[in-house]
Every structure is written in structure tokens, then in C-alpha cells.
Design a protein around this motif. Structure first.
Motif, PDB file in Angstrom:
ATOM      1  N   THR A   1       0.836  -1.177   0.000  1.00  0.00           N
ATOM      2  CA  THR A   1       0.000   0.000   0.000  1.00  0.00           C
ATOM      3  C   THR A   1       0.879   1.239   0.000  1.00  0.00           C
ATOM      4  N   GLN A   2       0.293   2.367  -0.181  1.00  0.00           N
ATOM      5  CA  GLN A   2       1.033   3.617  -0.283  1.00  0.00           C
ATOM      6  C   GLN A   2       0.936   4.417   1.017  1.00  0.00           C
ATOM      7  N   PRO A   3       1.938   5.270   1.296  1.00  0.00           N
ATOM      8  CA  PRO A   3       1.869   6.118   2.485  1.00  0.00           C
ATOM      9  C   PRO A   3       0.658   7.049   2.422  1.00  0.00           C
ATOM     10  N   GLY A   4       0.065   7.305   3.575  1.00  0.00           N
ATOM     11  CA  GLY A   4      -1.082   8.193   3.646  1.00  0.00           C
ATOM     12  C   GLY A   4      -2.418   7.500   3.444  1.00  0.00           C
ATOM     13  N   LYS A   5      -2.401   6.229   3.078  1.00  0.00           N
ATOM     14  CA  LYS A   5      -3.648   5.498   2.857  1.00  0.00           C
ATOM     15  C   LYS A   5      -4.284   5.137   4.201  1.00  0.00           C
ATOM     16  N   ILE A   6      -5.598   5.154   4.244  1.00  0.00           N
ATOM     17  CA  ILE A   6      -6.329   4.768   5.454  1.00  0.00           C
ATOM     18  C   ILE A   6      -7.064   3.464   5.161  1.00  0.00           C
ATOM     19  N   ARG A   8      -9.637   0.437   6.317  1.00  0.00           N
ATOM     20  CA  ARG A   8     -10.795   0.247   7.184  1.00  0.00           C
ATOM     21  C   ARG A   8     -10.991  -1.242   7.445  1.00  0.00           C
ATOM     22  N   LEU A   9     -10.948  -1.624   8.728  1.00  0.00           N
ATOM     23  CA  LEU A   9     -11.164  -3.011   9.122  1.00  0.00           C
ATOM     24  C   LEU A   9     -12.550  -3.099   9.746  1.00  0.00           C
ATOM     25  N   ARG A  10     -13.492  -3.620   8.988  1.00  0.00           N
ATOM     26  CA  ARG A  10     -14.881  -3.673   9.452  1.00  0.00           C
ATOM     27  C   ARG A  10     -15.044  -4.616  10.637  1.00  0.00           C
ATOM     28  N   GLY A  11     -15.756  -4.139  11.640  1.00  0.00           N
ATOM     29  CA  GLY A  11     -16.071  -4.966  12.799  1.00  0.00           C
ATOM     30  C   GLY A  11     -14.916  -5.227  13.733  1.00  0.00           C
ATOM     31  N   LEU A  26     -10.034   2.115  11.892  1.00  0.00           N
ATOM     32  CA  LEU A  26      -9.353   2.820  10.809  1.00  0.00           C
ATOM     33  C   LEU A  26      -7.864   2.848  11.108  1.00  0.00           C
ATOM     34  N   VAL A  27      -7.063   2.406  10.140  1.00  0.00           N
ATOM     35  CA  VAL A  27      -5.613   2.346  10.305  1.00  0.00           C
ATOM     36  C   VAL A  27      -4.979   3.263   9.271  1.00  0.00           C
ATOM     37  N   ALA A  28      -4.246   4.277   9.727  1.00  0.00           N
ATOM     38  CA  ALA A  28      -3.541   5.194   8.831  1.00  0.00           C
ATOM     39  C   ALA A  28      -2.122   4.679   8.627  1.00  0.00           C
ATOM     40  N   VAL A  29      -1.709   4.554   7.370  1.00  0.00           N
ATOM     41  CA  VAL A  29      -0.374   4.060   7.034  1.00  0.00           C
ATOM     42  C   VAL A  29       0.554   5.251   6.870  1.00  0.00           C
TER      43      VAL A  29
END
Length: 73
Positions: A1-6, A8-11, A26-29
Motif C-alpha cells: 500500500t502507499q503512504p497516507g492510505k487509510i 478500514r477493518l470492518r467490525g 481505521l488504520v492510517a499508514v
């Protein structure tokens, strides 16, 4: 994945108030790339670059279905 991408892990987040359901996590990379390297650090990265396990191979992946088909062949 690229830097700055967020991502989303549901549940996988916190439980909702007065409910058994869970929210989304929500995980910010964030990637830190150093501007200057010492000779030792540069030598370490060059050693990693020669290792086959650290060399990216985008052709190897394929689509999800191609990888699944490869598991059964």
C-alpha cells in the motif's frame, strides 16, 4: 500500500454503546523515509537489496482468482 492510505477493518473497532456490535477500525499508514544515510546504513540497505526475499516482484502476485487456482494446481 502507499503512504497516507487509510485502511478500514470492518467490525474490528470498539464496541458500540449499549450493543453487541463492534465499530470499524481505521488504520492510517505512515512511512518514514530518511533523507540522509550514513555509510553503514547505506551498506545495510544494499545488502537487503541483494536478498531475494526483499526484492519486490509485482508479476508474482496476479489476481485473487489466479492465486487461488495456483493453490489447487
Amino acid at each position: 500500500t502507499q503512504p497516507g492510505k487509510i485502511l478500514r477493518l470492518r467490525g474490528k473497532g470498539l464496541p458500540e454503546v449499549n450493543s453487541y456490535q463492534r465499530g470499524d477500525l481505521l488504520v492510517a499508514v505512515n512511512v518514514y523515509i530518511p533523507k540522509n544515510l550514513t555509510r553503514e546504513e547505506k551498506a545495510i540497505f544494499e545488502k537487503f537489496a541483494k536478498s531475494p526475499s526483499f526484492t519486490p516482484n509485482p508479476d508474482e502476485g496476479g489476481s485473487f482468482f489466479e492465486r487461488m487456482r495456483g493453490m489447487f494446481e
